[in-house]
Design a protein around this motif. Structure first.
Motif, PDB file in Angstrom:
ATOM      1  N   VAL B  34       5.454  -3.289  -3.775  1.00 57.37           N
ATOM      2  CA  VAL B  34       6.000  -2.473  -2.683  1.00 57.37           C
ATOM      3  C   VAL B  34       4.988  -2.173  -1.579  1.00 57.37           C
ATOM      4  O   VAL B  34       5.377  -1.916  -0.446  1.00 57.37           O
ATOM      5  N   LEU B  35       3.709  -2.172  -1.908  1.00 55.19           N
ATOM      6  CA  LEU B  35       2.682  -2.051  -0.858  1.00 55.19           C
ATOM      7  C   LEU B  35       1.715  -3.204  -1.038  1.00 55.19           C
ATOM      8  O   LEU B  35       1.146  -3.386  -2.111  1.00 55.19           O
ATOM      9  N   LYS B  36       1.563  -3.997   0.034  1.00 53.25           N
ATOM     10  CA  LYS B  36       0.731  -5.193  -0.080  1.00 53.25           C
ATOM     11  C   LYS B  36      -0.496  -5.068   0.803  1.00 53.25           C
ATOM     12  O   LYS B  36      -0.377  -5.124   2.019  1.00 53.25           O
ATOM     13  N   ASP B  37      -1.630  -4.873   0.183  1.00 52.06           N
ATOM     14  CA  ASP B  37      -2.911  -4.905   0.879  1.00 52.06           C
ATOM     15  C   ASP B  37      -2.873  -4.081   2.176  1.00 52.06           C
ATOM     16  O   ASP B  37      -3.085  -4.596   3.267  1.00 52.06           O
ATOM     17  N   LEU B  61       4.296   4.429   1.159  1.00 49.86           N
ATOM     18  CA  LEU B  61       2.991   4.596   1.802  1.00 49.86           C
ATOM     19  C   LEU B  61       2.738   6.082   2.064  1.00 49.86           C
ATOM     20  O   LEU B  61       1.668   6.618   1.766  1.00 49.86           O
ATOM     21  N   CYS B  62       3.748   6.742   2.613  1.00 51.19           N
ATOM     22  CA  CYS B  62       3.623   8.160   2.931  1.00 51.19           C
ATOM     23  C   CYS B  62       3.329   8.963   1.661  1.00 51.19           C
ATOM     24  O   CYS B  62       2.440   9.816   1.635  1.00 51.19           O
ATOM     25  N   ARG B  63       4.044   8.670   0.582  1.00 50.88           N
ATOM     26  CA  ARG B  63       3.864   9.400  -0.666  1.00 50.88           C
ATOM     27  C   ARG B  63       2.566   9.040  -1.376  1.00 50.88           C
ATOM     28  O   ARG B  63       2.054   9.816  -2.175  1.00 50.88           O
ATOM     29  N   MET B 227       6.425  -1.659   9.412  1.00 48.86           N
ATOM     30  CA  MET B 227       6.257  -2.257   8.086  1.00 48.86           C
ATOM     31  C   MET B 227       7.488  -3.062   7.716  1.00 48.86           C
ATOM     32  O   MET B 227       8.614  -2.725   8.082  1.00 48.86           O
ATOM     33  N   ALA B 228       7.256  -4.138   6.968  1.00 50.98           N
ATOM     34  CA  ALA B 228       8.352  -4.922   6.409  1.00 50.98           C
ATOM     35  C   ALA B 228       7.866  -5.541   5.111  1.00 50.98           C
ATOM     36  O   ALA B 228       6.730  -6.028   5.044  1.00 50.98           O
ATOM     37  N   ASP B 229       8.672  -5.473   4.081  1.00 51.38           N
ATOM     38  CA  ASP B 229       8.350  -6.051   2.773  1.00 51.38           C
ATOM     39  C   ASP B 229       6.982  -5.614   2.250  1.00 51.38           C
ATOM     40  O   ASP B 229       6.238  -6.414   1.689  1.00 51.38           O
ATOM     41  N   GLY B 230       6.654  -4.347   2.462  1.00 48.82           N
ATOM     42  CA  GLY B 230       5.418  -3.816   1.886  1.00 48.82           C
ATOM     43  C   GLY B 230       4.175  -4.122   2.689  1.00 48.82           C
ATOM     44  O   GLY B 230       3.069  -3.791   2.266  1.00 48.82           O
TER      45      GLY B 230
END
Lengths: 222, 260
Positions: B34-37, B61-63, B227-230
Motif C-alpha cells: 500500500v505504500l511503495k518507497d 500515509l497520513c496514518r 498518489m496512485a497505487d501506493g
C-alpha cells in the motif's frame, strides 16, 4: 399454618444470601474487568493468561469450584483468608469461589461490549497521546460498560441464585435453611418451597427492573 | 521521487530538521503493497495536500505519520525524531501531532468541552480549570462555543468535525494531520470545516491534508502530492498540478474530478 415461619430465622438466612451476592458481585466486577483488560491488551502473555483462565474456569461446574475452595484451599493448603471462625472462613471461601467463577462471565460480557465501541474511539484517544491503560479506562470501558448493563444484570441474577451452592460448604444462606426446614416441616413442604422461591424472586426481580432503567439512561448515543 | 520542497516560501535551513521526513517507507497489508518507497520532506509551516484516487495509499500515509499504521520498512521522522515503538515515547510524540479523522471520532460518552480538555488534562497534566479556559477559547474560535456542554451525537457533522479540530489543537500540536476531514459531511457543512482549516493554514500551522476538496487545495495548499497505487506520482505546487499535470495518472484523475 404459617407458624413455622416464626420458628426459623428466614430473614437472617436471606441476609447471608444478600451478603454473599454483594461481596461476590463487587469482586467479580473488579476481577472480571481486569480479565477483560488482559484479553484485549497488546501484551501476548496477558492475552494468553486471560483467554486460558476464562476458558478453564467457566467450564468447571460451580459446585466443584466451591468445594475446591473448601477442600483444596482451606483443608489442604490451610488458607483461611483471615477468617477467625469456621463460619467466617467458609463465607470468605465461598465469596472467593464465586468471584473466581462469575468474573469469567463478567469478562466475556464486557469483552462483547468492548467490541461495540468503534475502533475510531480508541484511535482518536491514542492520537491524543493517551497510553493503553488510559484509553481503556477513560474511553473504551466507560462506553463498553454502558452497552452491557443488560447482560451484566443477567450475570448478577445468576450469581444471586448461584449463591445457594455455598450451602455445600456449610455457609448458612437461604437454601441451607430450606433443606433444614424441609426435613423438619415435612407436612408443609410445599409452603417451605414456595417461601424460598418467592424470597429469591423478591431479591432478583427489582434488580432486573432497576437495571433495565439504568441501562436505558446510561446508553451512549452514537 | 523528488524530495525537494516545492512551492513553500518557508525553506528549512540545515539546522532545523523538516517537520516530517519519510525515507523509503514501505507498508504492506498482507500481500497488498500500500505504500511503495515513500520519500517525503515537509518543512515547518507548509500545508501539503495529498490527492489521489481511493486505494492510492494517501490515508495510510497520513496514518503512518503518527504510527496508527506502522510501516514495514524505511523510516519516518517527526521534527527530527524517528517514530518510536509503541509505548511511552510514542504516546509523547502523538501528543505533539494533531489528528483529525474522517469519522470525527469524538468521544461519544463525553461532552464537547470534555472531549477538548481530556488530552491536555490527562496527557499534558494541565489543571482542569486552565484546560477548560483554553478549550472554550478554541471552541469559540471554531464557532461552536455555545455547543460546549452538548454530547457529540447532538451536533451536526460539521460541528462535530470542528470540535474534533479544537480537540486536536488543544494539545498545541507541532503538526496537524487531516485524514479526509470533509468526506463524511453533508455538502452544506463542508465549507465551515474548510474555513476552519484555512484559517489554521494562514496561521502557519504545518498541515498534511488528505482530501478530495480541490478548492481547498488551490486556495490553502503550498504543495500538492498526488498518489496512485501506493506511490507518490507528482509533487508540485497547486498551480502546476492543476494547470499542468505531468503524469497520465494525474491527468486522468483530474479529468474525472474536475468535470463535475
Amino acid at each position: 399454618m404459617f407458624d413455622f415461619l416464626t420458628e426459623y430465622d428466614i430473614l437472617g438466612a436471606f441476609w447471608v444470601t444478600v451478603q454473599l451476592t454483594v461481596y461476590s458481585a463487587i469482586g467479580s466486577l473488579i476481577w472480571g474487568t481486569i480479565l477483560a483488560g488482559m484479553r484485549v491488551s497488546p501484551v501476548p502473555i496477558m492475552r494468553a493468561f486471560g483467554t486460558a483462565y476464562v476458558n478453564i474456569v467457566r467450564n468447571i461446574p460451580l459446585t466443584l469450584v466451591i468445594i475446591a475452595m473448601s477442600l483444596g484451599l482451606y483443608q489442604t493448603l490451610n488458607v483461611a483468608l483471615g477468617g477467625g471462625t469456621i463460619t467466617t472462613t467458609n463465607f470468605r471461601l465461598a465469596v472467593l469461589g464465586f468471584v473466581l467463577y462469575t468474573s469469567t462471565f463478567v469478562c466475556e460480557s464486557l469483552r462483547s461490549g468492548i467490541n461495540t465501541v468503534s475502533v475510531g474511539q480508541a484511535e482518536a484517544a491514542r492520537a491524543l497521546g493517551l497510553n493503553f491503560g488510559q484509553v481503556l479506562r477513560m474511553i473504551v470501558l466507560p462506553q463498553a460498560f454502558r452497552s452491557v448493563i443488560g447482560p451484566l444484570t443477567s450475570v448478577l441474577i445468576a450469581l444471586t441464585k448461584n449463591t445457594t451452592v455455598a450451602s455445600t460448604i456449610g455457609v448458612a444462606e437461604a437454601s441451607l435453611l430450606m433443606s433444614e426446614m424441609i426435613e423438619n416441616e415435612s407436612d408443609v413442604i410445599g409452603l417451605v418451597f414456595m417461601t424460598f422461591a418467592m424470597g429469591f424472586v423478591i431479591l432478583t426481580l427489582p434488580v432486573g427492573l432497576l437495571m433495565g432503567r439504568v441501562a436505558k439512561k446510561a446508553a451512549v448515543k452514537r | 521521487m523528488s524530495t525537494e520542497a516545492s512551492g513553500s516560501g518557508d525553506a528549512s535551513t540545515a539546522t532545523t530538521p523538516p517537520m516530517i521526513k519519510a525515507v523509503s517507507a514501505d507498508k504492506y497489508f498482507g500481500d497488498l503493497h500500500v505504500l511503495k518507497d515513500i520519500n517525503l520532506e515537509v518543512p515547518r509551516g507548509q500545508v501539503v495536500v495529498v490527492l489521489g484516487p481511493s486505494g492510492s495509499g494517501k490515508s495510510t500515509l497520513c496514518r503512518a505519520i503518527n504510527r496508527l499504521e506502522p510501516i514495514n520498512s524505511g523510516s519516518i521522522e517527526v521534527d527530527g525524531e524517528p517514530l518510536p515503538a509503541e509505548g511511552k515515547a510514542l504516546a509523547a510524540l502523538r501528543a505533539d501531532v494533531g489528528m483529525v479523522f474522517q469519522q470525527f471520532n469524538l468521544f461519544a460518552h463525553k461532552s464537547i468541552v470534555e472531549n477538548v480538555t481530556l488530552g491536555p488534562v490527562k496527557v499534558r497534566k494541565i489543571s482542569q480549570s486552565e484546560a477548560r479556559t483554553t478549550a472554550m477559547e478554541l471552541l469559540e474560535r471554531v464557532g461552536i462555543a455555545d455547543q460546549a456542554d452538548k454530547y457529540p451525537a447532538q451536533l451536526s457533522g460539521g460541528q462535530q468535525q470542528r470540535a474534533a479540530i479544537a480537540r486536536a489543537l488543544a494539545m498545541k500540536p507541532k503538526v496537524m494531520l487531516f485524514d479526509e476531514p470533509t468526506s463524511a459531511l453533508d455538502p452544506e457543512m463542508v465549507q465551515e470545516v474548510l474555513d476552519t482549516m484555512t484559517s489554521l493554514a494562514d496561521e502557519g500551522m504545518t498541515m498534511v491534508v488528505v482530501t478530495h476538496e480541490m478548492g481547498f487545495a488551490r486556495r490553502a495548499a503550498h504543495r500538492v502530492i498526488f498518489m496512485a497505487d501506493g506511490e507518490v506520482v507528482e509533487d508540485s505546487t497547486p498551480e502546476d498540478f492543476f494547470s499542468n499535470p505531468k503524469s497520465d495518472r494525474a491527468k486522468d484523475f483530474l479529468g474525472k474530478i474536475l468535470t463535475h
